[in-house]
Design a protein around this motif. Structure first.
Motif, PDB file in Angstrom:
ATOM      1  N   LEU A 247       0.753  -1.246   0.024  1.00 57.97           N
ATOM      2  CA  LEU A 247      -0.016  -0.125  -0.042  1.00 57.97           C
ATOM      3  C   LEU A 247       0.895   1.100  -0.051  1.00 57.97           C
ATOM      4  O   LEU A 247       0.586   2.262  -0.697  1.00 57.97           O
ATOM      5  N   LYS A 248       2.118   1.287   0.803  1.00 58.83           N
ATOM      6  CA  LYS A 248       2.738   2.250   0.886  1.00 58.83           C
ATOM      7  C   LYS A 248       3.630   2.546  -0.374  1.00 58.83           C
ATOM      8  O   LYS A 248       3.854   3.648  -1.172  1.00 58.83           O
ATOM      9  N   LEU A 249       3.858   1.336  -1.357  1.00 60.55           N
ATOM     10  CA  LEU A 249       4.486   1.452  -2.498  1.00 60.55           C
ATOM     11  C   LEU A 249       3.455   1.893  -3.432  1.00 60.55           C
ATOM     12  O   LEU A 249       4.043   2.730  -4.430  1.00 60.55           O
ATOM     13  N   ILE A 250       2.455   1.668  -3.610  1.00 61.43           N
ATOM     14  CA  ILE A 250       1.313   2.207  -4.456  1.00 61.43           C
ATOM     15  C   ILE A 250       1.228   3.540  -4.133  1.00 61.43           C
ATOM     16  O   ILE A 250       1.350   4.475  -5.082  1.00 61.43           O
ATOM     17  N   ILE A 251       1.269   4.126  -3.006  1.00 62.06           N
ATOM     18  CA  ILE A 251       1.047   5.428  -2.757  1.00 62.06           C
ATOM     19  C   ILE A 251       2.322   6.056  -3.186  1.00 62.06           C
ATOM     20  O   ILE A 251       2.398   7.338  -3.872  1.00 62.06           O
ATOM     21  N   ALA A 252       3.471   5.510  -2.922  1.00 61.31           N
ATOM     22  CA  ALA A 252       4.770   6.260  -3.333  1.00 61.31           C
ATOM     23  C   ALA A 252       4.723   6.381  -4.826  1.00 61.31           C
ATOM     24  O   ALA A 252       5.271   7.317  -5.458  1.00 61.31           O
ATOM     25  N   SER A 253       4.303   5.378  -5.705  1.00 60.07           N
ATOM     26  CA  SER A 253       4.496   5.391  -6.981  1.00 60.07           C
ATOM     27  C   SER A 253       3.495   6.390  -7.528  1.00 60.07           C
ATOM     28  O   SER A 253       4.071   7.048  -8.540  1.00 60.07           O
ATOM     29  N   ILE A 254       2.201   6.648  -7.015  1.00 62.07           N
ATOM     30  CA  ILE A 254       1.692   7.837  -7.405  1.00 62.07           C
ATOM     31  C   ILE A 254       2.368   9.280  -7.196  1.00 62.07           C
ATOM     32  O   ILE A 254       2.325  10.200  -8.284  1.00 62.07           O
ATOM     33  N   VAL A 255       2.703   9.200  -6.098  1.00 67.24           N
ATOM     34  CA  VAL A 255       3.623  10.622  -5.680  1.00 67.24           C
ATOM     35  C   VAL A 255       4.716  10.843  -6.554  1.00 67.24           C
ATOM     36  O   VAL A 255       5.059  11.851  -7.181  1.00 67.24           O
ATOM     37  N   VAL A 256       5.493   9.657  -7.068  1.00 64.28           N
ATOM     38  CA  VAL A 256       6.422   9.939  -7.991  1.00 64.28           C
ATOM     39  C   VAL A 256       6.200  10.383  -9.300  1.00 64.28           C
ATOM     40  O   VAL A 256       6.849  11.289  -9.978  1.00 64.28           O
ATOM     41  N   ASN A 257       5.112   9.713  -9.632  1.00 68.76           N
ATOM     42  CA  ASN A 257       4.496   9.990 -11.001  1.00 68.76           C
ATOM     43  C   ASN A 257       3.927  11.472 -11.093  1.00 68.76           C
ATOM     44  O   ASN A 257       4.259  12.053 -11.919  1.00 68.76           O
ATOM     45  N   PHE A 258       3.463  11.814  -9.952  1.00 66.72           N
ATOM     46  CA  PHE A 258       2.944  13.329  -9.887  1.00 66.72           C
ATOM     47  C   PHE A 258       4.203  13.987 -10.050  1.00 66.72           C
ATOM     48  O   PHE A 258       3.859  15.013 -10.578  1.00 66.72           O
ATOM     49  N   VAL A 259       5.031  13.888  -9.166  1.00 67.21           N
ATOM     50  CA  VAL A 259       6.336  14.577  -9.194  1.00 67.21           C
ATOM     51  C   VAL A 259       7.075  14.917 -10.515  1.00 67.21           C
ATOM     52  O   VAL A 259       7.452  15.945 -11.016  1.00 67.21           O
ATOM     53  N   ASP A 260       7.272  13.819 -11.101  1.00 67.45           N
ATOM     54  CA  ASP A 260       7.660  13.602 -12.520  1.00 67.45           C
ATOM     55  C   ASP A 260       7.012  14.389 -13.331  1.00 67.45           C
ATOM     56  O   ASP A 260       7.589  15.236 -14.275  1.00 67.45           O
ATOM     57  N   VAL A 261       5.644  14.394 -13.481  1.00 66.83           N
ATOM     58  CA  VAL A 261       4.773  15.355 -14.454  1.00 66.83           C
ATOM     59  C   VAL A 261       5.010  16.793 -14.085  1.00 66.83           C
ATOM     60  O   VAL A 261       5.391  17.411 -15.085  1.00 66.83           O
ATOM     61  N   LEU A 262       5.184  16.925 -12.643  1.00 67.87           N
ATOM     62  CA  LEU A 262       5.191  18.402 -12.680  1.00 67.87           C
ATOM     63  C   LEU A 262       6.433  18.885 -12.851  1.00 67.87           C
ATOM     64  O   LEU A 262       6.537  20.119 -13.597  1.00 67.87           O
ATOM     65  N   VAL A 263       7.729  18.396 -12.545  1.00 65.83           N
ATOM     66  CA  VAL A 263       8.912  18.896 -12.579  1.00 65.83           C
ATOM     67  C   VAL A 263       9.283  18.903 -14.257  1.00 65.83           C
ATOM     68  O   VAL A 263      10.114  19.707 -14.727  1.00 65.83           O
TER      69      VAL A 263
END
Lengths: 182, 181
Positions: free
Chosen positions: B120-136
């Motif tokens: 579950l933590k991995l799922i949340i982390a992957s969403i956050v990383v994808n979100f950050v990747d799009v923004l940066v």
């Protein structure tokens, strides 16, 4: 214990389905309309990464949010556990409700508030197609895949199928996160 | 489904035991449905090039299917037979990672212990990383690539499917004791 089981079996999930569907519909409608306005404001041959496209990046995730929200609401509202199969069903229903409400919102917007936007998007798509140097035959075939201006039954059915499936999967996950029987 | 078992030697005087690991399948109908749906989404997402349809510049029934949920920009999508896929590289990673892991689900409990809280933590982390990747990427802090977007998407799809694994396939360790005659 018996009481709790009766509640879990009898609790209606339609309020949760409606809430999940409504939230997903509003998000999808807003994203869709913002994306349409940004599209017609851009050049048909533009290839840079625009705000509209950045919004599209999250469409997949946000489109599936209804099932997750609906299962969370259902589990918290009645304080119950339920199998993931029921979560998938709730998610599927939330996806279908989202498509119906989203279609209504879009219809109201494009009929009453800005009747020009559909035609502008269609013209943009045709201009974009013409900029691709296709043969006439290819152009005709490609045009068949561009929805006519206005609400298209085919588009609504496709959206219902795709969003239904994605929300069913998010409902599966939501049931496991919020209402696991283990 | 049963593994050969793990022999652990003599115990309790004259007897010996064998720990055998079984994988118990449950909710088979739901699993088969998930397998069909996820594989179907992946095949459609691969686009018209997979079926050798004529190149119409990204206009196809496969593109229509994914139009509500993906931007489908050709420059940000892989291609097959010279035609861009119906989903972008990040979405392909999500659908591909999910479908492949759903297919491999029966094997996962045989080799790995599925820890839900970690996944579950991995799922949340992957969403956050994808979100950050799009923004940066949007703010030009760095430029991502087709492959980086694919693998970031895959991290989400894979962790999502892994999280569901023990709903369908559970590892059961059983101990069988044999006593000397």
């Amino acid at each position: 214990m018996e009481n709790e089981q009766m509640t879990a079996e009898n609790a209606s999930y339609w309020t949760s389905v409606f809430i999940g569907g409504l939230i997903a519909a509003v998000v999808l409608s807003v994203l869709g309309l913002v994306s349409q306005y940004m599209t017609v404001a851009s050049e048909p041959t533009g290839s840079s990464f625009t705000v509209s496209q950045a919004i599209g990046t999250f469409a997949c995730l946000l489109g599936a949010i209804g099932g997750f929200i609906a299962t969370r609401h259902y589990a918290k509202e009645f304080d119950i556990t339920f199998p993931i199969g029921k979560g998938a069903l709730i998610g599927l229903m939330a996806g279908l409700v989202a498509v119906v409400i989203s279609t209504l919102i879009t219809w109201v917007w494009t009929t009453l508030i800005d009747p020009e936007i559909n035609q502008a998007v269609y013209d943009w798509a045709i201009a974009n197609l013409e900029a691709q140097n296709m043969t006439d035959d290819q152009m005709e075939m490609a045009k068949g895949f561009i929805p006519e201006p206005g609400i298209s039954i085919v588009t609504v059915l496709i959206s219902a199928a795709v969003l239904g499936i994605l929300n069913a999967i998010s409902g599966l996950v939501g049931a496991k996160v919020f209402a696991s029987e283990d | 489904m049963q593994s050969p078992g793990i022999f652990f030697g003599a115990v309790q005087g004259r007897g010996f035991g064998v720990i055998s690991m079984k994988v118990k399948a449950q909710k088979k109908g739901l699993y088969i449905s998930l397998l069909i749906v996820s594989s179907g989404l992946l095949i459609i997402g691969l686009g018209p090039g997979l079926f050798n349809h004529p190149d119409l510049g990204g206009y196809s029934w496969q593109h229509m299917v994914f139009d509500p949920v993906c931007h489908q920009i050709p420059e940000r999508s892989f291609s097959i037979n010279g035609q861009s896929m119906a989903v972008c590289s990040r979405s392909l990673g999500i659908y591909g990672g999910f479908a492949v892991m759903v297919l491999l689900m029966p094997l996962i409990p045989r080799f790995f212990t599925v820890i839900n809280s970690l996944l579950l933590k991995l799922i949340i982390a992957s969403i956050v990383v994808n979100f950050v990747d799009v923004l940066v990427n949007y703010f030009s802090i760095w430029s991502n690539t087709l492959h980086s977007r694919f693998w970031l998407g895959a991290s989400f799809g894979v962790s999502l499917a892994l999280y569901l694994t023990n709903e369908f396939f559970k590892r059961i360790n059983t101990q069988e004791n044999y006593y000397g005659e």
